[in-house]
Write a protein that holds these residues in place. Structure first.
Motif, mmCIF file in Angstrom:
data_model
loop_
_atom_site.group_PDB
_atom_site.id
_atom_site.type_symbol
_atom_site.label_atom_id
_atom_site.label_comp_id
_atom_site.label_asym_id
_atom_site.label_seq_id
_atom_site.Cartn_x
_atom_site.Cartn_y
_atom_site.Cartn_z
ATOM 1 N N UNK A 184 0.827 -1.213 0.000
ATOM 2 C CA UNK A 184 0.000 0.000 0.000
ATOM 3 C C UNK A 184 0.862 1.264 0.000
ATOM 4 N N UNK A 185 0.344 2.290 -0.675
ATOM 5 C CA UNK A 185 1.101 3.547 -0.769
ATOM 6 C C UNK A 185 0.877 4.351 0.502
ATOM 7 N N UNK A 186 1.964 4.758 1.131
ATOM 8 C CA UNK A 186 1.834 5.440 2.424
ATOM 9 C C UNK A 186 2.552 6.776 2.403
ATOM 10 N N UNK A 187 2.299 7.550 3.458
ATOM 11 C CA UNK A 187 3.014 8.818 3.622
ATOM 12 C C UNK A 187 4.072 8.669 4.706
ATOM 13 N N UNK A 188 4.797 9.740 4.902
ATOM 14 C CA UNK A 188 5.907 9.693 5.850
ATOM 15 C C UNK A 188 5.483 9.878 7.298
ATOM 16 N N UNK A 189 6.499 9.897 8.149
ATOM 17 C CA UNK A 189 6.307 10.042 9.583
ATOM 18 C C UNK A 189 7.087 11.291 10.012
ATOM 19 N N UNK A 190 6.334 12.311 10.434
ATOM 20 C CA UNK A 190 6.915 13.610 10.776
ATOM 21 C C UNK A 190 7.894 13.577 11.939
ATOM 22 N N UNK A 194 15.093 12.955 8.109
ATOM 23 C CA UNK A 194 14.769 12.958 6.675
ATOM 24 C C UNK A 194 15.047 11.581 6.046
ATOM 25 N N UNK A 195 16.223 11.039 6.306
ATOM 26 C CA UNK A 195 16.608 9.785 5.645
ATOM 27 C C UNK A 195 15.872 8.592 6.259
ATOM 28 N N UNK A 196 15.731 8.639 7.575
ATOM 29 C CA UNK A 196 15.015 7.555 8.260
ATOM 30 C C UNK A 196 13.565 7.482 7.759
ATOM 31 N N UNK A 197 12.993 8.656 7.575
ATOM 32 C CA UNK A 197 11.615 8.725 7.084
ATOM 33 C C UNK A 197 11.500 8.116 5.675
#
Ligand code: CMC
Length: 428
Positions: A184-190, A194-197
């Protein structure tokens, strides 16, 4: 040392200024050549002797194996900085202080949503599509959802466009991979770096908690830094030349991605791994492939070897080779491909053909081995290169626009037919 060069042609002498860079590199400034000589141009296929611009971003000395971003050595940056700091440095010229870095990261986080309609575009690609083609198309498609052109006279507008692409590009990269894997297409984790996300967006499994692996994130961060910029290479020149027509930032980047895709450029990292796998499958006979690489009747080239500018060790290759050893060791991976790579490197460095032509391992020779150890699929290697190169492309585009460079438009020498009368279809 003279600050003028003289050209003698048809008994007449023409003088041209010689300009000097901050590291004492010299260039004959031929801006007035055509006008003063009544039409002479220079010809230089592949631009082996042609400087297309002056630039304050990256310094590279191919003979000494030196690479610096904005004056800082690649060794120092890879060791002591993180990718976001380096991105800021490349784009804005100075290392950020804590506050600037925090703001930069927050602004990126604010822009990290990608219009849901973009998923329909992604859906229309077959699973077999190469990720670089998908990424280039998606980057171009972003324009339709962010239609404002960048007002380059406004620092704020420029900053906003830069932050937007730095935020959205990793989402596109992650979606490209997830679509391929049927995830599934997901978004990031704020809350993440940056790289870990990026790593989480790419690899989190549905229903599973993402667990950070410091070794993997550090290695990825380093690889992205090493790919950050490399002055006027094929993709960067593409970004600058497309941008010189005042096409927007995203359109220029999309063209850069296509240029990077080729196996002689960024696509070499995928080609290297495929070559190493082929050698392994063929019984590990490196000598056979060395012979093929030297045979002028065989189109095979030793991928990951040679460079237009480096006639010495690519400093990035040194760092990556060491990192490959460390990462595989830390992760407890024993990869026979690494041994084949080392064997091939040793043979090439001692071989007269390679010595004579100053062919050394380049950045792509060992990077694929680390990507593989980090669980990145082979056809995503060049995408990782693009992710790292993004700040470099942005900084070069920004510099070109701020310098007000003219549209890129080379000349040619026509060698086709002279004027001839048209022959009607029946008479041909
Ligand atoms: N294997 C065998 N022979 C080679 C290789 C190689 N990898 N690279 C160059 N040569 C030979 C070439 O055949 C030529 O020989 P000769 O003088 O006898 O005709 C001589 O070396 C000079 O090569 P060139 O093609 O004129 O050099 P170039 O500056 O135009 O090309 C290059 C540079 C990187 C395209 C080339 O070295 C190459 O194809 N390397 C393999 C692909 C690769 O690893 N690309 C990644 C480059 S680094 C990352 C990046 O910038 O994207």
């Amino acid at each position: 040392m003279s600050d003028k060069a003289t050209l003698e042609y048809n008994g007449q002498k023409y003088e041209f200024p010689v300009i000097k860079g901050s590291e004492d590199e010299l260039a004959i400034d031929i801006k007035t050549l055509r006008a003063s000589t009544g039409g002479l141009i220079t010809i230089d296929p592949g631009y082996k002797n042609t400087g297309s611009c002056t630039s304050a971003i990256t310094f590279l000395d191919g003979e000494k194996g030196i690479l610096r971003y904005r004056g800082y050595s690649i060794e120092d940056l890879a060791e002591k900085a993180d990718f976001l700091e380096v991105a800021y440095l490349l784009i804005f010229g100075e290392l950020p202080d804590k506050e600037q870095l925090q703001k930069f990261h927050n602004d990126i986080r604010e822009e990290s949503h990608v219009d849901e309609e973009m998923k329909k575009i992604l859906d229309s690609f077959p699973k077999s599509a190469h990720p670089m083609g998908v990424l280039s198309s998606l980057t171009s498609a972003l324009i339709a959802f962010n239609p404002s052109t960048v007002d380059v006279s406004s620092e704020a507008a420029m900053y906003h466009a830069i932050v937007r692409i730095l935020a959205k590009f990793p989402v596109l990269v992650a979606w490209t991979l997830r679509k391929k894997k049927g995830l599934p297409l997901e978004y990031g984790d704020d809350t993440l770096g940056y790289v870990e996300n990026i790593h989480k967006m790419m690899f989190r499994r549905p229903g599973k908690t993402y667990e950070k692996n410091e070794i993997v994130i550090e290695a990825l961060d380093k690889l992205l830094i090493l790919h950050g910029d490399h002055e006027q290479n094929c993709s960067t020149s593409t970004v600058r030349i497309v941008g010189s027509s005042h096409a927007g930032l995203f359109a220029s980047l999309s063209a850069g991605i296509s240029a990077l895709w080729g196996p002689l450029h960024g696509g070499a990292n995928q080609a290297v791994l495929e070559m190493l796998e082929a050698i392994q499958a063929d019984g590990g006979d490196t000598k056979k492939y060395m012979a093929k690489a030297k045979d002028k009747n065989d189109p095979f080239r030793l991928m990951g070897f040679g460079h237009r500018v480096y006639k010495n060790f690519d400093p990035r290759a040194r760092i990556i080779k060491k990192a490959a050893d460390e990462v595989l060791g830390d992760l407890g991976i024993e990869d026979p491909i690494l041994e084949i790579a080392k064997g091939l490197e040793k043979e090439a460095l001692e071989d007269q053909y390679f010595v004579d032509r100053k062919l050394y391992p380049n950045v792509d020779f060992y990077s694929g081995i680390i990507y593989r150890a980090l669980g990145i699929p082979t056809d995503m290697f060049t995408v990782m290169f693009a992710l790292g190169r993004l700040p470099g492309w942005i900084s070069q585009w920004r510099e070109m626009r701020l310098n007000g460079e003219p549209i890129g438009r080379p000349r040619q020498i026509y060698i086709g037919e002279n004027h001839r009368p048209f022959v009607a279809l029946d008479a041909r």
